[in-house]
Design a protein around this motif. Structure first.
Motif, PDB file in Angstrom:
ATOM      1  N   TRP A 114     173.787  -4.026  39.139  1.00 39.71           N
ATOM      2  CA  TRP A 114     174.127  -4.988  40.067  1.00 39.71           C
ATOM      3  C   TRP A 114     174.820  -4.358  41.240  1.00 39.71           C
ATOM      4  N   VAL A 115     175.569  -3.537  41.262  1.00 41.57           N
ATOM      5  CA  VAL A 115     176.151  -2.860  42.298  1.00 41.57           C
ATOM      6  C   VAL A 115     175.048  -2.054  43.269  1.00 41.57           C
ATOM      7  N   ALA A 116     174.362  -1.700  42.596  1.00 39.13           N
ATOM      8  CA  ALA A 116     173.110  -0.981  43.746  1.00 39.13           C
ATOM      9  C   ALA A 116     172.351  -1.949  44.101  1.00 39.13           C
ATOM     10  N   ALA A 117     172.061  -3.194  43.535  1.00 43.72           N
ATOM     11  CA  ALA A 117     171.176  -4.322  44.084  1.00 43.72           C
ATOM     12  C   ALA A 117     172.062  -4.890  45.054  1.00 43.72           C
ATOM     13  N   GLU A 118     173.230  -5.256  44.770  1.00 44.78           N
ATOM     14  CA  GLU A 118     173.966  -5.914  46.052  1.00 44.78           C
ATOM     15  C   GLU A 118     173.982  -5.044  47.349  1.00 44.78           C
ATOM     16  N   ILE A 119     173.946  -3.780  47.109  1.00 45.53           N
ATOM     17  CA  ILE A 119     174.234  -2.886  48.356  1.00 45.53           C
ATOM     18  C   ILE A 119     172.807  -2.784  48.969  1.00 45.53           C
ATOM     19  N   VAL A 120     171.655  -2.544  48.361  1.00 41.88           N
ATOM     20  CA  VAL A 120     170.190  -2.450  48.854  1.00 41.88           C
ATOM     21  C   VAL A 120     169.814  -3.842  49.642  1.00 41.88           C
ATOM     22  N   THR A 121     170.325  -4.882  49.159  1.00 37.02           N
ATOM     23  CA  THR A 121     170.031  -6.534  49.643  1.00 37.02           C
ATOM     24  C   THR A 121     170.885  -6.731  50.904  1.00 37.02           C
ATOM     25  N   CYS A 122     171.855  -6.008  51.336  1.00 37.61           N
ATOM     26  CA  CYS A 122     172.447  -6.555  52.681  1.00 37.61           C
ATOM     27  C   CYS A 122     171.427  -5.772  53.802  1.00 37.61           C
ATOM     28  N   HIS A 123     171.253  -6.803  54.730  1.00 42.17           N
ATOM     29  CA  HIS A 123     170.187  -6.297  55.580  1.00 42.17           C
ATOM     30  C   HIS A 123     170.415  -5.571  56.655  1.00 42.17           C
ATOM     31  N   THR A 124     171.704  -5.407  56.974  1.00 46.19           N
ATOM     32  CA  THR A 124     172.167  -4.516  58.081  1.00 46.19           C
ATOM     33  C   THR A 124     173.061  -3.338  57.704  1.00 46.19           C
ATOM     34  N   SER A 125     173.078  -2.325  58.404  1.00 48.71           N
ATOM     35  CA  SER A 125     173.427  -0.868  58.200  1.00 48.71           C
ATOM     36  C   SER A 125     175.307  -1.515  57.971  1.00 48.71           C
TER      37      SER A 125
ATOM     38  N   PRO B 149     171.251   5.309  54.531  1.00 49.57           N
ATOM     39  CA  PRO B 149     171.608   5.705  56.130  1.00 49.57           C
ATOM     40  C   PRO B 149     173.295   5.348  56.276  1.00 49.57           C
ATOM     41  N   ALA B 150     173.636   4.446  55.544  1.00 50.24           N
ATOM     42  CA  ALA B 150     175.083   4.035  55.536  1.00 50.24           C
ATOM     43  C   ALA B 150     176.085   5.144  55.377  1.00 50.24           C
ATOM     44  N   TRP B 151     175.917   5.858  54.428  1.00 52.05           N
ATOM     45  CA  TRP B 151     176.618   6.981  54.019  1.00 52.05           C
ATOM     46  C   TRP B 151     177.032   7.777  55.128  1.00 52.05           C
ATOM     47  N   LYS B 152     176.322   8.026  56.179  1.00 53.45           N
ATOM     48  CA  LYS B 152     176.739   8.793  57.313  1.00 53.45           C
ATOM     49  C   LYS B 152     177.799   8.204  58.109  1.00 53.45           C
ATOM     50  N   ILE B 153     177.698   6.810  58.245  1.00 52.12           N
ATOM     51  CA  ILE B 153     178.556   6.148  59.008  1.00 52.12           C
ATOM     52  C   ILE B 153     179.932   5.606  58.230  1.00 52.12           C
ATOM     53  N   LEU B 154     180.109   5.848  57.058  1.00 54.99           N
ATOM     54  CA  LEU B 154     181.088   5.486  56.281  1.00 54.99           C
ATOM     55  C   LEU B 154     182.224   6.192  56.617  1.00 54.99           C
TER      56      LEU B 154
ATOM     57  N   ASP C 202     162.002  -3.934  50.533  1.00 53.36           N
ATOM     58  CA  ASP C 202     162.021  -5.032  51.222  1.00 53.36           C
ATOM     59  C   ASP C 202     163.098  -5.130  52.410  1.00 53.36           C
ATOM     60  N   ASN C 203     163.708  -3.868  52.581  1.00 56.43           N
ATOM     61  CA  ASN C 203     165.032  -4.203  53.587  1.00 56.43           C
ATOM     62  C   ASN C 203     164.768  -2.873  54.326  1.00 56.43           C
ATOM     63  N   CYS C 204     164.718  -3.170  55.764  1.00 57.01           N
ATOM     64  CA  CYS C 204     164.672  -1.819  56.696  1.00 57.01           C
ATOM     65  C   CYS C 204     165.907  -1.149  56.825  1.00 57.01           C
ATOM     66  N   ALA C 205     166.968  -1.916  56.415  1.00 50.92           N
ATOM     67  CA  ALA C 205     168.265  -1.205  56.621  1.00 50.92           C
ATOM     68  C   ALA C 205     168.329   0.165  55.632  1.00 50.92           C
ATOM     69  N   ASN C 206     167.598  -0.017  54.732  1.00 47.80           N
ATOM     70  CA  ASN C 206     167.707   0.990  53.832  1.00 47.80           C
ATOM     71  C   ASN C 206     166.950   2.319  54.020  1.00 47.80           C
ATOM     72  N   PHE C 207     166.342   2.310  55.535  1.00 43.82           N
ATOM     73  CA  PHE C 207     165.617   3.507  55.744  1.00 43.82           C
ATOM     74  C   PHE C 207     166.140   4.100  57.086  1.00 43.82           C
ATOM     75  N   HIS C 208     166.145   5.492  57.319  1.00 37.78           N
ATOM     76  CA  HIS C 208     166.655   5.912  58.414  1.00 37.78           C
ATOM     77  C   HIS C 208     165.792   5.596  59.499  1.00 37.78           C
ATOM     78  N   GLN C 209     166.249   5.112  60.596  1.00 34.54           N
ATOM     79  CA  GLN C 209     165.652   4.493  61.766  1.00 34.54           C
ATOM     80  C   GLN C 209     165.263   5.776  62.867  1.00 34.54           C
ATOM     81  N   ILE C 210     163.944   5.666  63.478  1.00 33.05           N
ATOM     82  CA  ILE C 210     163.870   6.677  64.552  1.00 33.05           C
ATOM     83  C   ILE C 210     164.223   6.067  65.842  1.00 33.05           C
ATOM     84  N   PRO C 211     164.932   6.512  66.692  1.00 33.51           N
ATOM     85  CA  PRO C 211     165.185   6.058  68.072  1.00 33.51           C
ATOM     86  C   PRO C 211     164.171   5.394  68.653  1.00 33.51           C
ATOM     87  N   ALA C 212     164.452   4.210  69.217  1.00 35.52           N
ATOM     88  CA  ALA C 212     163.170   3.438  70.207  1.00 35.52           C
ATOM     89  C   ALA C 212     162.425   4.078  70.927  1.00 35.52           C
TER      90      ALA C 212
END
Length: 703
Positions: free
Chosen positions: A501-512, A554-559, A674-684
């Motif tokens: 449940w803890v892991a699922a709640e985190i990966v379903t957040c749609h923003t970093s 990626p969220a760990w890097k900005i924690l 199913d959630n792009c926030a879970n992946f490292h984003q390449i700059p535009a």
């Protein structure tokens, strides 16, 4: 500190019946048969298994020596000691209860800010309560000592005769060679109990170990409770019951003739042991084995009740134990109906005193509890519920087996999202939920866990259960016909569900940003849990955060750095818990603060103690090994005696149950995909340049 050996829990709602029962015992003592042991609790309790002979110190011995003596020249009398002690205990308990009520009234006045003198009185009264509590506990300990030191036991030289009494139908059988039944350790420098006739038992045959229950000091040295925890390693429940019933059958008709004979001692000690077994192990031995329960009831009804009044009392005890188990299940299923009930009446009286000093225990910790992470937008609220395609259908068993029907369909309930609650609120309610499942377990549940498929690695219980039957036979340390309750698997499934449940709640957040917020909240909840000594939930959250997919977010890097450091704290706590099987029993904190251990860590400690042979070269079972196992598992009952007294929030608990059940079998990788926030984003810009380069190469190939 002698109050460590007492397991009395004074509660507001049950103090009065206990007091009335005590009064009735004293008033009606002259009506009891002189040959019939008083019908009081025979369960020695966890402290007997944990401390052994050290449970009763020199202060207890000297106090008992002076009880019932008006003058130093008078001889000691066990009945006079009992009467005097009961009167003292009744007076002290009554005073303690009255002071508690007075303290509660002052506390309510102080909350309403009525009168400055109230604040000055509370600390003094709190000190008085602690003194009174210690006095009551000491008297309870003295009461236990007197009860266990009674005449219903035989000298060790007579134990072989006890073994053969049922076959011969008489106690005049020539005793067998004692060394063939029991092996004692040679006296050493630590054998300080020789003046009481206590010897250090090292090993014994199954018959010898059962016969040792009739030893004069079996209760005093903690043997009875240790035996009740561990006998399944060398005999089945049916064999143990048969042993007791045979001794009762062979002595019952003669036991009422002369109270000082061996017949009476063996008969009454058999009743004591049988009662202690029912009181302590009904849920793991009798409730799960209908044949065993039927045989016992049938024997008592047909053989004991017509000749001895103890039979009716044992039948009433069995009925009461069955009713308590049913009431417990009903209480859990109707928790959602108790929302409007006052919680003060349910709080343990001595826990009430401890609750007020909890702030002192937290001075060693630097973290403050978060007050919340802010509200969530309607868009985010919708987003969280578009993932049903990758979620399994809810199944309300294990952790939520009694889940209220009104919350069965998650989509029909307006969700109370985690961000709307503070860290403290979530910590308290998760702790109460964990306490609910922990208080249903028994020390015996942690034995022989390899046979249930429980492994050292964090393997899903469902997979572990499906291991081949051949491997189970190899791992099974209980006798093959011994019935084993598998509640430990439910505890571990509950732990896995919370981690998932803890892991699922985190990966379903749609923003970093939301992920960082939720990561921080779970880390702070875990920290708050272990500060409250709820190590179970703390380790479950740690397991969820250590999920491979979660660790790569990626969220760990900005924690924030300070929050990220909590992860290392949690890992240090995990190492501490794994370092020593009795680490949570050290010092005085476990006596004054509620504790919930990690079920998996405790099971691993017991497995470590179970490693190696249980028998010596002569076939005798190693009692020293069994005694150590009993000591470790006894902490389960020790922790259950000291419940958390947080006020329940049934609405939040229902929401948490719903979310945990919804995600408990979820595929974290599928949810993350199913959630792009879970992946490292390449700059535009870099991403656009890569596309243009690819297009140029494609054009070049066609030109």
């Amino acid at each position: 500190n002698h109050d460590s050996c007492v397991g009395t829990d004074f509660t507001e709602e049950n103090m009065e019946p206990e007091e009335e029962s005590m009064i009735k015992t004293v008033e009606n003592s002259h009506l009891a048969s002189p040959n019939l042991p008083d019908f009081h609790s025979c369960n020695p309790g966890w402290s007997s298994a944990f401390y052994g002979a050290d449970c009763f110190g020199s202060e207890v011995h000297s106090y008992v020596k002076n009880l019932g003596k008006q003058k130093s020249s008078e001889s000691q009398n066990i009945d006079a000691k009992k009467v005097e002690l009961e009167q003292l205990l009744m007076i002290e308990t009554k005073n303690y209860r009255k002071t508690i009520k007075f303290y509660q009234k002052l506390l309510q006045k102080e909350r309403r800010n009525k009168g400055p003198e109230t604040k000055s009185m509370l600390p003094k009264l709190r000190g008085q309560l602690q003194e009174m509590k210690s006095k009551v506990q000491f008297l309870e300990l003295v009461k236990k000592y007197i009860m266990y030191a009674e005449q219903w036991g035989v000298e060790s030289c007579v134990l072989p005769t006890v073994v053969h009494s049922s076959r011969a139908g008489t106690l005049d059988v020539a005793p067998a060679d004692e060394p063939s039944l029991l092996v004692y350790h040679s006296p050493g420098k630590h054998n300080c109990n020789n003046q009481n006739g206590i010897r250090d038992l090292q090993a014994g045959t199954p018959l010898g170990l059962m016969a040792y229950l009739y030893s004069r000091n079996a209760f005093l040295e903690g043997y009875v409770q240790q035996f009740l925890y561990t006998f399944r390693y060398f005999c089945t429940q049916e064999e143990f019951l048969q042993f007791l019933l045979e001794r009762i059958s062979s002595t019952l008709s003669s036991a009422s003739l002369e109270p000082s004979t061996s017949f009476t001692k063996i008969c009454n000690r058999s009743f004591y042991i049988l009662q202690a077994w029912i009181e302590d192990c009904y849920s793991v031995d009798f409730a799960t084995n209908t044949d065993l329960l039927y045989n016992l009831k049938e024997f008592i009804s047909s053989k004991v009740a017509p000749l001895n009044g103890y039979g009716e009392r044992l039948l009433a005890l069995l009925q009461d134990a069955s009713a308590r188990k049913s009431d417990s299940a009903y209480h859990c299923s109707s928790m959602d109906k108790c929302e409007e009930e006052g919680e003060e009446d349910r709080k343990s009286l001595h826990s009430l005193c401890k609750k007020l000093s909890e702030d002192v225990s937290r001075k060693n910790f630097n973290w403050k509890l978060s007050k919340g992470m802010g509200a969530i937008t309607p868009h985010q609220r919708e987003r969280l519920y578009t993932l049903s395609a990758v979620l399994p259908k809810p199944c309300y068993n294990s952790f939520t087996e009694e889940f209220p029907v009104s919350f069965a369909k998650a989509d029909e309930v307006e969700p109370y999202l985690l961000a709307e609650y503070s860290v403290q609120q979530l910590c308290y309610q998760l702790t109460l939920l964990q306490q609910e499942v922990f208080h249903k377990c028994h020390p015996v549940h942690f034995l022989n866990s390899r046979a249930l498929g429980v492994k050292d690695k964090c393997v899903a219980v469902q997979k572990a259960v499906s291991t081949e039957a051949v491997s189970l036979k190899v791992c099974n340390l209980f006798l093959s016909k011994c019935v084993q309750d598998q509640y430990l698997l439910q505890l571990l499934r509950n732990a896995d569900s919370i981690s998932t449940w803890v892991a699922a709640e985190i990966v379903t957040c749609h923003t970093s940003k939301l992920q960082v917020s939720l990561l921080s909240k779970f880390l702070l909840i875990a920290k708050s849990c272990y500060e409250q000594r709820n190590f179970a939930t703390a380790m479950q959250i740690l397991a969820g955060l250590e999920n491979l997919i979660i660790r790569q977010l990626p969220a760990w890097k900005i924690l924030p750095a300070k929050v990220a450091e909590i992860m290392e704290e949690l890992k240090a706590v995990e190492v501490f818990l794994k370092s020593d099987s009795l680490c949570l029993m050290e010092g005085e904190r476990f006596k004054t603060h509620p504790t919930i251990p990690s079920a998996h860590v405790l099971a691993m400690h017991v497995q470590q103690l179970e490693t190696g042979g249980f028998t010596m070269t002569n076939g005798a079972h190693k009692w020293t090994k069994l005694r150590n196992i009993a000591k470790v598992v006894s902490q389960v009952h020790a922790f259950q005696e000291n419940p958390y007294t947080f006020a329940p929030d049934f609405k939040l608990q229902s929401y948490l149950r719903q979310r945990i059940t919804r995600f408990k079998d979820a595929d974290i990788s599928a949810l993350a995909a199913d959630n792009c926030a879970n992946f490292h984003q390449i700059p535009a810009e870099k991403h656009s340049r890569k596309i243009q380069d690819t297009l140029r190469r494609m054009k070049a190939t066609f030109q």
